[in-house]
Scaffold this motif. Structure first.
Motif, PDB file in Angstrom:
ATOM      1  N   VAL A 137       0.886  -5.531 -27.263  1.00  0.00           N
ATOM      2  CA  VAL A 137       0.002  -5.580 -26.100  1.00  0.00           C
ATOM      3  C   VAL A 137      -0.126  -4.173 -25.511  1.00  0.00           C
ATOM      4  CG1 VAL A 137      -0.320  -6.498 -23.769  1.00  0.00           C
ATOM      5  CG2 VAL A 137       0.627  -7.954 -25.570  1.00  0.00           C
ATOM      6  N   GLU A 138      -1.336  -3.709 -25.354  1.00  0.00           N
ATOM      7  CA  GLU A 138      -1.564  -2.381 -24.793  1.00  0.00           C
ATOM      8  C   GLU A 138      -1.341  -2.397 -23.277  1.00  0.00           C
ATOM      9  OE1 GLU A 138      -2.250   0.583 -26.277  1.00  0.00           O
ATOM     10  OE2 GLU A 138      -1.809  -0.516 -28.135  1.00  0.00           O
ATOM     11  N   PRO A 139      -0.638  -1.403 -22.758  1.00  0.00           N
ATOM     12  CA  PRO A 139      -0.410  -1.362 -21.308  1.00  0.00           C
ATOM     13  C   PRO A 139      -1.668  -0.987 -20.536  1.00  0.00           C
ATOM     14  CG  PRO A 139       0.444   0.632 -22.338  1.00  0.00           C
ATOM     15  CD  PRO A 139       0.030  -0.282 -23.461  1.00  0.00           C
ATOM     16  N   ILE A 140      -1.706  -1.383 -19.285  1.00  0.00           N
ATOM     17  CA  ILE A 140      -2.798  -1.028 -18.379  1.00  0.00           C
ATOM     18  C   ILE A 140      -2.364   0.206 -17.597  1.00  0.00           C
ATOM     19  CG2 ILE A 140      -4.266  -1.811 -16.474  1.00  0.00           C
ATOM     20  CD1 ILE A 140      -3.429  -4.705 -17.286  1.00  0.00           C
ATOM     21  N   ILE A 141      -3.123   1.267 -17.679  1.00  0.00           N
ATOM     22  CA  ILE A 141      -2.795   2.504 -16.984  1.00  0.00           C
ATOM     23  C   ILE A 141      -3.359   2.447 -15.562  1.00  0.00           C
ATOM     24  CG2 ILE A 141      -2.911   5.022 -17.044  1.00  0.00           C
ATOM     25  CD1 ILE A 141      -1.467   3.735 -19.426  1.00  0.00           C
TER      26      ILE A 141
ATOM     27  N   GLY B  99       0.802  -1.214   0.000  1.00  0.00           N
ATOM     28  CA  GLY B  99       0.000   0.000   0.000  1.00  0.00           C
ATOM     29  C   GLY B  99       0.836   1.265   0.000  1.00  0.00           C
ATOM     30  N   GLU B 100       2.161   1.123  -0.094  1.00  0.00           N
ATOM     31  CA  GLU B 100       3.066   2.268  -0.033  1.00  0.00           C
ATOM     32  C   GLU B 100       3.694   2.587  -1.385  1.00  0.00           C
ATOM     33  OE1 GLU B 100       5.893   1.404   2.996  1.00  0.00           O
ATOM     34  OE2 GLU B 100       4.369   0.975   4.501  1.00  0.00           O
ATOM     35  N   VAL B 101       3.402   1.754  -2.384  1.00  0.00           N
ATOM     36  CA  VAL B 101       3.930   1.940  -3.728  1.00  0.00           C
ATOM     37  C   VAL B 101       2.788   1.731  -4.716  1.00  0.00           C
ATOM     38  CG1 VAL B 101       5.520   1.023  -5.471  1.00  0.00           C
ATOM     39  CG2 VAL B 101       6.247   1.191  -3.093  1.00  0.00           C
ATOM     40  N   ASP B 102       2.729   2.560  -5.756  1.00  0.00           N
ATOM     41  CA  ASP B 102       1.708   2.427  -6.783  1.00  0.00           C
ATOM     42  C   ASP B 102       2.271   1.757  -8.020  1.00  0.00           C
ATOM     43  OD1 ASP B 102      -0.274   3.750  -5.323  1.00  0.00           O
ATOM     44  OD2 ASP B 102       0.370   5.716  -6.048  1.00  0.00           O
ATOM     45  N   SER B 103       1.402   1.100  -8.764  1.00  0.00           N
ATOM     46  CA  SER B 103       1.763   0.667 -10.112  1.00  0.00           C
ATOM     47  C   SER B 103       1.188   1.698 -11.074  1.00  0.00           C
ATOM     48  CB  SER B 103       1.184  -0.719 -10.412  1.00  0.00           C
ATOM     49  OG  SER B 103       1.445  -1.062 -11.757  1.00  0.00           O
ATOM     50  N   LEU B 104       2.068   2.402 -11.766  1.00  0.00           N
ATOM     51  CA  LEU B 104       1.608   3.414 -12.714  1.00  0.00           C
ATOM     52  C   LEU B 104       1.093   2.772 -13.994  1.00  0.00           C
ATOM     53  CD1 LEU B 104       4.419   6.127 -12.405  1.00  0.00           C
ATOM     54  CD2 LEU B 104       2.266   5.956 -11.145  1.00  0.00           C
ATOM     55  N   ILE B 105       1.880   1.842 -14.508  1.00  0.00           N
ATOM     56  CA  ILE B 105       1.558   1.199 -15.779  1.00  0.00           C
ATOM     57  C   ILE B 105       2.013  -0.252 -15.720  1.00  0.00           C
ATOM     58  CG2 ILE B 105       2.108   1.151 -18.252  1.00  0.00           C
ATOM     59  CD1 ILE B 105       2.360   4.197 -18.118  1.00  0.00           C
TER      60      ILE B 105
ATOM     61  N   LYS C 279       4.027  15.556 -11.867  1.00  0.00           N
ATOM     62  CA  LYS C 279       5.023  14.580 -12.317  1.00  0.00           C
ATOM     63  C   LYS C 279       4.347  13.249 -12.652  1.00  0.00           C
ATOM     64  CE  LYS C 279       9.022  14.414 -10.224  1.00  0.00           C
ATOM     65  NZ  LYS C 279      10.098  14.114  -9.226  1.00  0.00           N
ATOM     66  N   ARG C 280       3.401  12.845 -11.840  1.00  0.00           N
ATOM     67  CA  ARG C 280       2.695  11.585 -12.076  1.00  0.00           C
ATOM     68  C   ARG C 280       1.959  11.630 -13.420  1.00  0.00           C
ATOM     69  NH1 ARG C 280       0.635   7.681  -8.384  1.00  0.00           N
ATOM     70  NH2 ARG C 280      -0.987   6.395  -9.348  1.00  0.00           N
ATOM     71  N   LYS C 281       1.278  12.732 -13.686  1.00  0.00           N
ATOM     72  CA  LYS C 281       0.544  12.874 -14.945  1.00  0.00           C
ATOM     73  C   LYS C 281       1.497  12.816 -16.133  1.00  0.00           C
ATOM     74  CE  LYS C 281      -2.578  15.969 -17.474  1.00  0.00           C
ATOM     75  NZ  LYS C 281      -3.308  17.268 -17.438  1.00  0.00           N
ATOM     76  N   ALA C 282       2.635  13.492 -16.010  1.00  0.00           N
ATOM     77  CA  ALA C 282       3.616  13.504 -17.100  1.00  0.00           C
ATOM     78  C   ALA C 282       4.143  12.111 -17.371  1.00  0.00           C
ATOM     79  CB  ALA C 282       4.761  14.457 -16.750  1.00  0.00           C
ATOM     80  N   LEU C 283       4.385  11.342 -16.309  1.00  0.00           N
ATOM     81  CA  LEU C 283       4.911   9.991 -16.467  1.00  0.00           C
ATOM     82  C   LEU C 283       3.867   9.042 -17.054  1.00  0.00           C
ATOM     83  CD1 LEU C 283       6.959   9.706 -13.168  1.00  0.00           C
ATOM     84  CD2 LEU C 283       7.880   9.638 -15.495  1.00  0.00           C
ATOM     85  N   LEU C 284       2.613   9.195 -16.639  1.00  0.00           N
ATOM     86  CA  LEU C 284       1.554   8.347 -17.172  1.00  0.00           C
ATOM     87  C   LEU C 284       1.402   8.537 -18.676  1.00  0.00           C
ATOM     88  CD1 LEU C 284      -1.168   8.661 -14.378  1.00  0.00           C
ATOM     89  CD2 LEU C 284       0.169   6.629 -14.954  1.00  0.00           C
ATOM     90  N   GLU C 285       1.649   9.757 -19.142  1.00  0.00           N
ATOM     91  CA  GLU C 285       1.565  10.036 -20.573  1.00  0.00           C
ATOM     92  C   GLU C 285       2.826   9.605 -21.310  1.00  0.00           C
ATOM     93  OE1 GLU C 285       0.751  14.174 -20.939  1.00  0.00           O
ATOM     94  OE2 GLU C 285      -1.298  14.028 -20.159  1.00  0.00           O
TER      95      GLU C 285
END
Length: 303
Positions: free
Chosen positions: A274-278, A104-110, A243-249
């Motif tokens: 294969v398309e990534p999961i955002i 719960g302390e780390v997110d998966s961005l993609i 920064k998160r938004k920039a990285l997701l894009e």
């Protein structure tokens, strides 16, 4: 797949990071305008090198921000640095990503879904009396690469479980410390079976020390299922929304087919077409949690 990683993350992981910088600066910046990327060798070949320069150039071009890459040898160092906010992102395979997300302390961005191909195989020498998984008994010694290895432990353990075989009850488990060491144990008679990645048998007869066998010298008793998630980019919860938004894009554009030549081994680790999961949710990683339980590992117990 390469590092000895206990369930509790290594206490000295951040110290490891401090001495392994390979990026655009000799010391990591702490300003929010810098994207700090912790990398490690991707895949099962420890000789493969991380394309640090390519990652830096491509990510800077897509985000317009300075990028500092730190290349380290272990999953634990990457995860610990992201958890503590010392690094913004890191990239790794499915199981260690599930370990990290479960805190719960780390997110998966993609995340990229896995291909519909077996991940692991369990090998024996050609003259072995073992002809199938059904021949494994309490005297059989099975070598696994590492307790945190997807292809060298978790997936083959699941395969054996599905065949009705449990460690320390139906067979003897040997943690060798690496795929290559499992092969040495098999070759020298210290293990009857070596469970490993499906990439290795194709190396037979090439004189590669990673797989020291000739063609026809080994055979497979069985193969595992595919992995639901192949590769994930993990992100720090401490990074700014901008920064998160920039990285997701940017990340799907950087880790794309047109950059395969520049990304080398990193491109090889991402399934083609294969398309990534955002921003995948915990449910995407649940199969890993279930498989980990079969291996008698509670991935929620990370410290």
């Amino acid at each position: 797949m390469r590092a000895h990683i206990p369930l509790a993350l290594a206490a000295g992981a951040v110290l490891v990071l401090s001495g392994c910088s390979a990026g655009t600066s000799s010391s990591a910046s702490t300003g929010d305008e810098v994207i700090r990327f912790a990398t490690l060798p991707l895949g099962d070949d420890p000789k493969a090198t991380t394309p640090v320069t390519a990652i830096t150039d491509l990510l800077e071009a897509e985000t317009g921000e300075k990028v500092e890459v730190t290349d380290v040898p272990s999953y634990s160092a990457v995860i610990e640095a992201i958890r503590n906010g010392h690094q913004d992102i890191g990239i790794m395979s499915g199981f260690p990503s599930a370990l990290a997300v479960s805190t719960g302390e780390v997110d998966s961005l993609i995340a990229w879904p896995g291909e519909e191909e077996p991940v692991s195989t369990c090998l024996v020498l050609e003259d072995s009396p073992l002809k199938s998984l059904n021949d494994i008994d309490t005297d059989t010694v099975i070598a696994f690469a590492d307790p945190a290895s997807s292809s060298g432990y978790f997936m083959p353990t699941h395969m054996l479980h599905e065949a009705g075989l449990e460690a320390d009850k139906d067979y003897q488990k040997l943690m060798s410390g690496g795929h290559d060491r499992s092969f040495i144990a098999l070759k020298n008679g210290q293990a009857d079976v070596a469970c490993t990645s499906t990439i290795f048998p194709a190396m037979a007869g090439q004189g590669d020390p990673l797989f020291p066998f000739e063609k026809g010298e080994t055979r497979s008793l069985g193969e595992s299922i595919s992995m639901p998630i192949s590769i994930t980019v993990l992100g720090s919860k401490d990074m700014s929304d901008e920064k998160r938004k920039a990285l997701l894009e940017a990340i799907p554009k950087v880790f794309a087919a047109e950059n395969a030549d520049q990304l080398g081994v990193y491109a090889e680790g991402i399934p083609a077409g294969v398309e990534p999961i955002i921003e995948p949710g915990e449910e995407e990683f649940q199969p890993f949690v279930d498989i980990a339980k079969i291996a008698d590992v509670d991935i929620s117990e990370l410290e």
